[in-house]
Design a protein around this motif. Sequence first.
Motif, PDB file in Angstrom:
ATOM      1  N   VAL A   1       2.773 -33.964 -40.676  1.00 40.51           N
ATOM      2  CA  VAL A   1       2.330 -35.090 -41.424  1.00 40.51           C
ATOM      3  C   VAL A   1       2.031 -36.384 -40.502  1.00 40.51           C
ATOM      4  N   ALA A   2       3.408 -36.721 -39.889  1.00 38.94           N
ATOM      5  CA  ALA A   2       3.226 -37.884 -38.986  1.00 38.94           C
ATOM      6  C   ALA A   2       2.310 -38.019 -37.865  1.00 38.94           C
ATOM      7  N   ARG A   3       1.919 -36.613 -37.152  1.00 36.38           N
ATOM      8  CA  ARG A   3       1.142 -36.317 -36.314  1.00 36.38           C
ATOM      9  C   ARG A   3       1.277 -37.487 -35.188  1.00 36.38           C
ATOM     10  N   GLY A   4       2.360 -37.882 -34.746  1.00 36.78           N
ATOM     11  CA  GLY A   4       2.550 -38.995 -33.629  1.00 36.78           C
ATOM     12  C   GLY A   4       2.739 -40.334 -33.942  1.00 36.78           C
ATOM     13  N   ALA A   5       2.683 -40.378 -35.141  1.00 39.33           N
ATOM     14  CA  ALA A   5       2.741 -41.834 -35.548  1.00 39.33           C
ATOM     15  C   ALA A   5       4.009 -42.676 -35.413  1.00 39.33           C
ATOM     16  N   PHE A   6       5.012 -41.861 -35.350  1.00 44.37           N
ATOM     17  CA  PHE A   6       6.432 -42.425 -35.131  1.00 44.37           C
ATOM     18  C   PHE A   6       6.426 -42.854 -33.364  1.00 44.37           C
TER      19      PHE A   6
ATOM     20  N   GLY B   1       5.832 -40.286 -42.990  1.00 41.97           N
ATOM     21  CA  GLY B   1       4.836 -40.549 -42.045  1.00 41.97           C
ATOM     22  C   GLY B   1       3.279 -40.817 -42.177  1.00 41.97           C
ATOM     23  N   GLY B   2       3.186 -40.145 -43.360  1.00 36.89           N
ATOM     24  CA  GLY B   2       1.522 -39.945 -43.460  1.00 36.89           C
ATOM     25  C   GLY B   2       0.942 -41.619 -43.719  1.00 36.89           C
ATOM     26  N   THR B   3       1.649 -42.252 -44.394  1.00 32.81           N
ATOM     27  CA  THR B   3       1.132 -43.699 -44.546  1.00 32.81           C
ATOM     28  C   THR B   3       0.945 -44.511 -43.228  1.00 32.81           C
ATOM     29  N   LEU B   4       1.906 -44.282 -42.546  1.00 35.78           N
ATOM     30  CA  LEU B   4       1.915 -44.924 -40.935  1.00 35.78           C
ATOM     31  C   LEU B   4       0.788 -44.412 -40.468  1.00 35.78           C
ATOM     32  N   ARG B   5       0.759 -43.163 -40.392  1.00 38.82           N
ATOM     33  CA  ARG B   5      -0.415 -42.274 -39.636  1.00 38.82           C
ATOM     34  C   ARG B   5      -1.731 -42.929 -40.087  1.00 38.82           C
ATOM     35  N   GLU B   6      -1.923 -43.140 -41.267  1.00 36.27           N
ATOM     36  CA  GLU B   6      -3.181 -43.698 -41.485  1.00 36.27           C
ATOM     37  C   GLU B   6      -3.532 -45.025 -41.182  1.00 36.27           C
ATOM     38  N   VAL B   7      -2.265 -46.027 -41.156  1.00 35.60           N
ATOM     39  CA  VAL B   7      -2.460 -47.320 -40.944  1.00 35.60           C
ATOM     40  C   VAL B   7      -2.975 -47.492 -39.544  1.00 35.60           C
ATOM     41  N   LEU B   8      -2.310 -46.583 -38.719  1.00 35.02           N
ATOM     42  CA  LEU B   8      -2.409 -46.578 -37.329  1.00 35.02           C
ATOM     43  C   LEU B   8      -3.948 -46.374 -36.867  1.00 35.02           C
ATOM     44  N   ARG B   9      -4.507 -45.603 -37.769  1.00 30.69           N
ATOM     45  CA  ARG B   9      -6.137 -45.266 -37.468  1.00 30.69           C
ATOM     46  C   ARG B   9      -7.004 -46.560 -37.204  1.00 30.69           C
ATOM     47  N   HIS B  10      -6.406 -47.645 -37.860  1.00 33.36           N
ATOM     48  CA  HIS B  10      -7.184 -48.926 -37.746  1.00 33.36           C
ATOM     49  C   HIS B  10      -6.882 -49.575 -36.470  1.00 33.36           C
ATOM     50  N   ASP B  11      -8.207 -49.867 -35.607  1.00 35.20           N
ATOM     51  CA  ASP B  11      -7.844 -50.687 -34.543  1.00 35.20           C
ATOM     52  C   ASP B  11      -7.402 -51.997 -34.482  1.00 35.20           C
ATOM     53  N   THR B  12      -7.569 -52.747 -35.713  1.00 35.71           N
ATOM     54  CA  THR B  12      -7.266 -54.014 -35.749  1.00 35.71           C
ATOM     55  C   THR B  12      -5.488 -54.167 -35.702  1.00 35.71           C
ATOM     56  N   VAL B  13      -4.853 -52.878 -35.905  1.00 39.49           N
ATOM     57  CA  VAL B  13      -3.601 -53.062 -36.195  1.00 39.49           C
ATOM     58  C   VAL B  13      -2.688 -53.374 -34.881  1.00 39.49           C
ATOM     59  N   GLU B  14      -2.054 -54.573 -34.780  1.00 37.17           N
ATOM     60  CA  GLU B  14      -1.292 -54.697 -33.658  1.00 37.17           C
ATOM     61  C   GLU B  14       0.272 -54.233 -33.720  1.00 37.17           C
TER      62      GLU B  14
ATOM     63  N   GLU C   1      -3.630 -36.071 -47.685  1.00 35.89           N
ATOM     64  CA  GLU C   1      -4.502 -37.138 -47.602  1.00 35.89           C
ATOM     65  C   GLU C   1      -5.126 -37.710 -48.973  1.00 35.89           C
ATOM     66  N   SER C   2      -5.117 -36.756 -50.037  1.00 33.42           N
ATOM     67  CA  SER C   2      -5.584 -37.040 -51.206  1.00 33.42           C
ATOM     68  C   SER C   2      -4.698 -38.543 -51.847  1.00 33.42           C
ATOM     69  N   TYR C   3      -3.461 -38.495 -51.194  1.00 40.21           N
ATOM     70  CA  TYR C   3      -2.819 -39.702 -51.669  1.00 40.21           C
ATOM     71  C   TYR C   3      -2.685 -40.751 -50.544  1.00 40.21           C
ATOM     72  N   HIS C   4      -2.318 -40.524 -49.239  1.00 37.96           N
ATOM     73  CA  HIS C   4      -2.591 -41.483 -48.244  1.00 37.96           C
ATOM     74  C   HIS C   4      -3.687 -42.239 -47.871  1.00 37.96           C
ATOM     75  N   GLU C   5      -4.876 -41.610 -48.194  1.00 42.84           N
ATOM     76  CA  GLU C   5      -6.132 -42.211 -47.951  1.00 42.84           C
ATOM     77  C   GLU C   5      -6.244 -43.271 -48.863  1.00 42.84           C
ATOM     78  N   PRO C   6      -6.293 -42.933 -50.438  1.00 44.00           N
ATOM     79  CA  PRO C   6      -6.524 -44.015 -51.123  1.00 44.00           C
ATOM     80  C   PRO C   6      -5.414 -45.173 -51.144  1.00 44.00           C
ATOM     81  N   LEU C   7      -4.115 -44.743 -50.801  1.00 47.43           N
ATOM     82  CA  LEU C   7      -3.120 -45.902 -50.659  1.00 47.43           C
ATOM     83  C   LEU C   7      -3.410 -46.742 -49.632  1.00 47.43           C
ATOM     84  N   VAL C   8      -3.910 -46.240 -48.309  1.00 48.90           N
ATOM     85  CA  VAL C   8      -3.886 -47.124 -47.251  1.00 48.90           C
ATOM     86  C   VAL C   8      -5.402 -47.780 -47.058  1.00 48.90           C
TER      87      VAL C   8
END
Length: 282
Positions: free
Chosen positions: A126-131, A92-105, A64-71
């Motif tokens: 890492v992906a935790r269901g994001a795919f 899948g880490g970046t995808l996972r963090e992006v999908l945490r935003h409700d605005t994302v369609e 997360e120390s990479y994916h949080e500041p990237l996203v």
Amino acid sequence: MGFNEKERAFIEWYPRGYGVGFKVKERLFETQTKYQRLELYETEGFGKLLVLDGTVQLVEVGEESYHEPLVHPVMLAHPNPRRVLIIGGGDGGTLREVLRHDTVERATMVEIDEMVIEVSKIYMNVARGAFEDPRTELIVGDGVEYLRETDESFDVIIVDSTDPVGPAKLLFSEEFYRSAYEKLNEKGLYITQAGSVYLFTNELLDAYRAMKRVFDRVYYFSFPVIGYASPWSFLVGVKGEIDFMKVDLERAKKLDLYYYDPERHETLFQMPKYVRDLLERA
Ligand code: SAM
């Protein structure tokens, strides 16, 4: 280079003999994919370690120390990020963090190497269901070609690639930045990882200069990332009227972040004087 049998350690050697390493409990496997050499290890204290062409991609503990500041800085600076494109990011880490935003369609992810996705799904948490998220559109292909040819447009484009060699080389070219700029909506943000500020200074400055020729404004920030020769650099390109110095703190509250602190967003831009001097002269 790489795995040291005697020490039971994996060490990534950077230029000028700088190394970052992990003690290894078990060497899980190694294979040559169509694009790169993929290795997977069980480390002593950081979970699985994914390596591509000898370079550390991530360790599970602290990724997360990479994916949080990237996203999150770009997602929270954009007023309403609905359509997001990720290039690379096979774990899948970046995808996972992006999908945490409700605005994302819809979040479209274009990864060139299917093996990275498969190995990450099977061995890493890492992906935790994001795919499987219904908003995800997964494309196996080259991000450069995809962006050149697509008719879609995006609010945010995130480049989570390997370093600027091999399949990722063109992702750091002016031509690629131009197609990204064209495919961003009227207000849009682009972010790319950009390597170690101390060890890949020339590559970083080349990317910074090329981005400045394309985007309306360009920002640099760095972040301490577990597993990389930190601090690690990130470059942000802005299109249109967006203030990247400000983030939406209401939306940030819902995220409960661990590394990146939206309430101290401005601290992202603190950097050693020599880095500021380099960027000002670039
Ligand atoms: N966090 C990592 C880092 O900075 O070391 C990056 C992780 S992610 C696994 C990088 C991914 O980018 C790899 O899986 C690689 O296959 C993918 N990649 C490299 N070049 C690409 C391209 N041209 N198009 C799409 N994906 C690409």
